[in-house]
Write a protein that holds these residues in place. Structure first.
Motif, PDB file in Angstrom:
ATOM      1  N   GLN A   1      -9.968   2.153  -5.638  1.00 13.89           N
ATOM      2  CA  GLN A   1      -8.889   1.907  -6.579  1.00 13.89           C
ATOM      3  C   GLN A   1      -8.574   0.418  -6.677  1.00 13.89           C
ATOM      4  N   ARG A   2      -8.394  -0.039  -7.900  1.00 12.82           N
ATOM      5  CA  ARG A   2      -8.183  -1.458  -8.145  1.00 12.82           C
ATOM      6  C   ARG A   2      -6.870  -1.954  -7.562  1.00 12.82           C
ATOM      7  N   TYR A   3      -5.921  -1.064  -7.290  1.00 10.85           N
ATOM      8  CA  TYR A   3      -4.654  -1.509  -6.717  1.00 10.85           C
ATOM      9  C   TYR A   3      -4.843  -2.131  -5.343  1.00 10.85           C
ATOM     10  N   ALA A   4      -5.967  -1.851  -4.697  1.00 12.10           N
ATOM     11  CA  ALA A   4      -6.228  -2.484  -3.400  1.00 12.10           C
ATOM     12  C   ALA A   4      -6.324  -3.993  -3.536  1.00 12.10           C
ATOM     13  N   LEU A   5      -6.629  -4.488  -4.737  1.00  9.78           N
ATOM     14  CA  LEU A   5      -6.691  -5.932  -4.946  1.00  9.78           C
ATOM     15  C   LEU A   5      -5.332  -6.599  -4.738  1.00  9.78           C
ATOM     16  N   ASP A   6      -4.259  -5.829  -4.805  1.00  8.82           N
ATOM     17  CA  ASP A   6      -2.936  -6.410  -4.605  1.00  8.82           C
ATOM     18  C   ASP A   6      -2.724  -6.875  -3.168  1.00  8.82           C
ATOM     19  N   TRP A   7      -3.418  -6.241  -2.208  1.00 12.74           N
ATOM     20  CA  TRP A   7      -3.244  -6.641  -0.810  1.00 12.74           C
ATOM     21  C   TRP A   7      -4.542  -7.035  -0.112  1.00 12.74           C
ATOM     22  N   LEU A   8      -5.680  -6.815  -0.754  1.00 15.09           N
ATOM     23  CA  LEU A   8      -6.956  -7.149  -0.141  1.00 15.09           C
ATOM     24  C   LEU A   8      -7.082  -8.635   0.226  1.00 15.09           C
ATOM     25  N   PRO A   9      -6.557  -9.576  -0.575  1.00 16.77           N
ATOM     26  CA  PRO A   9      -6.650 -10.986  -0.161  1.00 16.77           C
ATOM     27  C   PRO A   9      -6.038 -11.255   1.205  1.00 16.77           C
ATOM     28  N   ILE A  10      -4.932 -10.615   1.517  1.00 15.60           N
ATOM     29  CA  ILE A  10      -4.328 -10.803   2.840  1.00 15.60           C
ATOM     30  C   ILE A  10      -5.248 -10.273   3.919  1.00 15.60           C
ATOM     31  N   LEU A  11      -5.844  -9.119   3.690  1.00 11.96           N
ATOM     32  CA  LEU A  11      -6.739  -8.523   4.682  1.00 11.96           C
ATOM     33  C   LEU A  11      -7.934  -9.426   4.956  1.00 11.96           C
TER      34      LEU A  11
ATOM     35  N   ALA B   1       0.826  -1.210   0.000  1.00 12.62           N
ATOM     36  CA  ALA B   1       0.000   0.000   0.000  1.00 12.62           C
ATOM     37  C   ALA B   1       0.855   1.254   0.000  1.00 12.62           C
ATOM     38  N   CYS B   2       1.925   1.263   0.780  1.00  8.81           N
ATOM     39  CA  CYS B   2       2.773   2.451   0.843  1.00  8.81           C
ATOM     40  C   CYS B   2       3.450   2.731  -0.493  1.00  8.81           C
ATOM     41  N   ILE B   3       3.892   1.688  -1.169  1.00  9.28           N
ATOM     42  CA  ILE B   3       4.499   1.887  -2.488  1.00  9.28           C
ATOM     43  C   ILE B   3       3.497   2.507  -3.453  1.00  9.28           C
ATOM     44  N   THR B   4       2.281   1.966  -3.471  1.00 11.28           N
ATOM     45  CA  THR B   4       1.291   2.468  -4.420  1.00 11.28           C
ATOM     46  C   THR B   4       0.791   3.859  -4.054  1.00 11.28           C
ATOM     47  N   LEU B   5       0.901   4.251  -2.803  1.00 12.54           N
ATOM     48  CA  LEU B   5       0.487   5.601  -2.420  1.00 12.54           C
ATOM     49  C   LEU B   5       1.401   6.669  -3.021  1.00 12.54           C
ATOM     50  N   PHE B   6       2.615   6.283  -3.395  1.00 10.96           N
ATOM     51  CA  PHE B   6       3.545   7.216  -4.028  1.00 10.96           C
ATOM     52  C   PHE B   6       3.564   7.057  -5.546  1.00 10.96           C
ATOM     53  N   TYR B   7       2.683   6.217  -6.070  1.00 17.04           N
ATOM     54  CA  TYR B   7       2.653   5.922  -7.500  1.00 17.04           C
ATOM     55  C   TYR B   7       1.858   6.996  -8.237  1.00 17.04           C
ATOM     56  N   HIS B   8       2.177   7.184  -9.515  1.00 15.49           N
ATOM     57  CA  HIS B   8       1.567   8.291 -10.267  1.00 15.49           C
ATOM     58  C   HIS B   8       0.082   8.084 -10.537  1.00 15.49           C
ATOM     59  N   SER B   9      -0.373   6.833 -10.483  1.00 16.44           N
ATOM     60  CA  SER B   9      -1.786   6.525 -10.759  1.00 16.44           C
ATOM     61  C   SER B   9      -2.359   5.752  -9.588  1.00 16.44           C
ATOM     62  N   ASN B  10      -3.636   5.940  -9.331  1.00 17.49           N
ATOM     63  CA  ASN B  10      -4.292   5.127  -8.302  1.00 17.49           C
ATOM     64  C   ASN B  10      -5.254   4.124  -8.926  1.00 17.49           C
ATOM     65  N   GLY B  11      -5.091   3.902 -10.243  1.00 16.09           N
ATOM     66  CA  GLY B  11      -5.915   2.903 -10.915  1.00 16.09           C
ATOM     67  C   GLY B  11      -6.687   3.422 -12.110  1.00 16.09           C
ATOM     68  N   ALA B  12      -6.462   4.698 -12.444  1.00 16.30           N
ATOM     69  CA  ALA B  12      -7.110   5.313 -13.614  1.00 16.30           C
ATOM     70  C   ALA B  12      -8.621   5.399 -13.426  1.00 16.30           C
TER      71      ALA B  12
END
Length: 421
Positions: free
Chosen positions: A360-370, A343-354
């Motif tokens: 934002q769809r990037y939450a799918l990268d860590w949502l399974p763990i949650l 999550a911290c890496i993606t918070l500094f990313y230029h896009s939050n999923g367009a």
């Protein structure tokens, strides 16, 4: 009527509402797959290139392609294109116009995997159904399925399935090597999957053994699990060398989007892929930003637009708040560390999923763990009556929170469809 009888009637009403809304959302996916899938997914073009023995594509069907030494490349990892190859081989490119339906099939498989995972965690059947409904229609999985005709969304659907299978292997098969295989495949869809092995390792540690002796007992499985992960890294690095001459060059440095004027393109060209300038925007859109309809006209009564940068996870998927009651132990700490890293890496990313109507769809990268942390039993064995023994009273709100997420998604899509915003 007794309190229990009232609660049962209330939950049945919520189940009916969720079922009807979910059916409508599923119909939207099927309609989009039948009527609006142009077959111009960049992974389809890459699949066609692979079938013809090439790593480059002839023309870029979408945006975000790289132009390097006179050739055009799809910058994203290759596994989603490999999965599309049989369909492109039969129907051609862009003859194959079934990426939305393919995305739906992948998401359906993911839900079957999650049913097995939740059973393996001892989750009660009723709660399992609610969580599956949440995943299907009140999480970013829905929007990546709906938009699977786009290269970004289709890749996320494939990656989510692979990550889910890795968790299934760890939880239901207690097989760290098998989990490593699936996480290696997930990495070839979504690079952030590379952080998952830490969580998978702690999931497979025997709970009854001390930490260090547990690690000692898992030495051989961990080495076997590392082999497919290392192989996936080798494949990706070799792929990058073959395209751009460097193992770490993914093609982002050579993105060629002529005539683009979006804020995303301005960020890439003027600031870069990562910057602290994006932190406030991404953080607010992940946690606080609500649905935002834009109105115009002299009296501000004409619906003119919708903020497609997304809506906060806590607004569209409020059921994730129940993770606050997760059991805190070494598995939790490992999972929290992986979530925080991604999550911290993606918070500094230029896009939050367009473009996205929900979170934002990037939450799918860590949502399974949650979800795993939320659904894990609170004692050594679940009691089959909820999220393990000692199920917190707050979980009684699960039906309401899921119903809100599902109906809110449907309401927004309905408004946007009617007003063609």
């Amino acid at each position: 009527m007794t309190a229990n009888g009232f609660e049962a009637r209330r939950d049945r009403l919520l189940a009916v509402m969720t079922g009807l809304a979910g059916a409508a959302l599923l119909a939207l996916i099927l309609l989009r797959g039948a009527l609006r899938d142009p077959g111009l997914n960049s992974h389809g073009a890459l699949a066609d290139a692979f079938l013809h023995g090439r790593l480059w594509i002839e023309t870029c069907p979408e945006i975000d392609c790289a132009l390097f030494q006179g050739r055009t490349y799809v910058i994203f990892p290759p596994l989603p294109a490999v999965l599309a190859m049989p369909f492109v081989a039969v129907f051609g490119f862009p003859g194959f116009k079934g990426f939305v339906i393919l995305g739906l099939a992948l998401s359906a498989l993911s839900l079957l995997v999650w049913r097995a995972i939740l059973r393996g965690l001892g989750t009660a059947p009723s709660d399992t159904l609610w969580l599956l409904a949440a995943l299907a229609f009140a999480s970013p999985l829905y929007q990546v399925t709906l938009r699977a005709d786009g290269v970004w969304f289709y890749a996320q659907a494939v990656g989510f399935l692979m990550v889910s299978l890795s968790l299934w292997a760890a939880i239901c098969r207690a097989s760290l090597p098998l989990a490593g295989l699936f996480i290696g495949l997930a990495f070839l869809c979504r690079q952030m999957a590379i952080f998952y092995p830490l969580f998978l390792l702690f999931l497979c540690l025997p709970r009854e053994r001390p930490l260090m002796s547990g690690f000692t007992g898992l030495a051989k499985p961990a080495i076997l699990a590392a082999i497919p992960v290392a192989a996936a890294l080798a494949v990706y690095f070799t792929y990058n060398i073959a395209r751009f001459g460097s193992p770490t060059e993914t093609g982002y440095a050579f993105i060629n989007n002529p005539d683009q004027t979006t804020f995303i393109w301005r960020r890439i060209s003027e600031t870069g892929l990562f910057s602290r300038d994006y932190l406030l925007f991404n953080t607010l859109y992940l946690f606080l930003q609500g649905f935002h309809f834009e109105f115009g006209g002299p009296q501000l009564t004409a619906l003119t637009g919708f903020d497609k940068a997304g809506t906060a996870l806590l607004v569209t998927s409020p059921w994730v708040l129940l993770a606050f009651y997760a059991k805190v132990d070494r598995v939790f700490l490992a999972g929290a560390a992986v979530i925080a890293t991604i999550a911290c890496i993606t918070l500094f990313y230029h896009s939050n999923g367009a473009e996205q109507i929900a979170t934002q769809r990037y939450a799918l990268d860590w949502l399974p763990i949650l979800i795993v942390l939320m659904a894990r039993p609170h004692s050594r064995a679940g009691d089959g009556q909820g999220f393990g023994t000692g199920r917190p009273a707050a979980f009684a709100a699960l039906p309401l929170l899921v119903t809100w997420g599902v109906t809110a998604n449907l309401a927004v899509l309905a408004v946007l469809s009617v007003y063609r915003v």
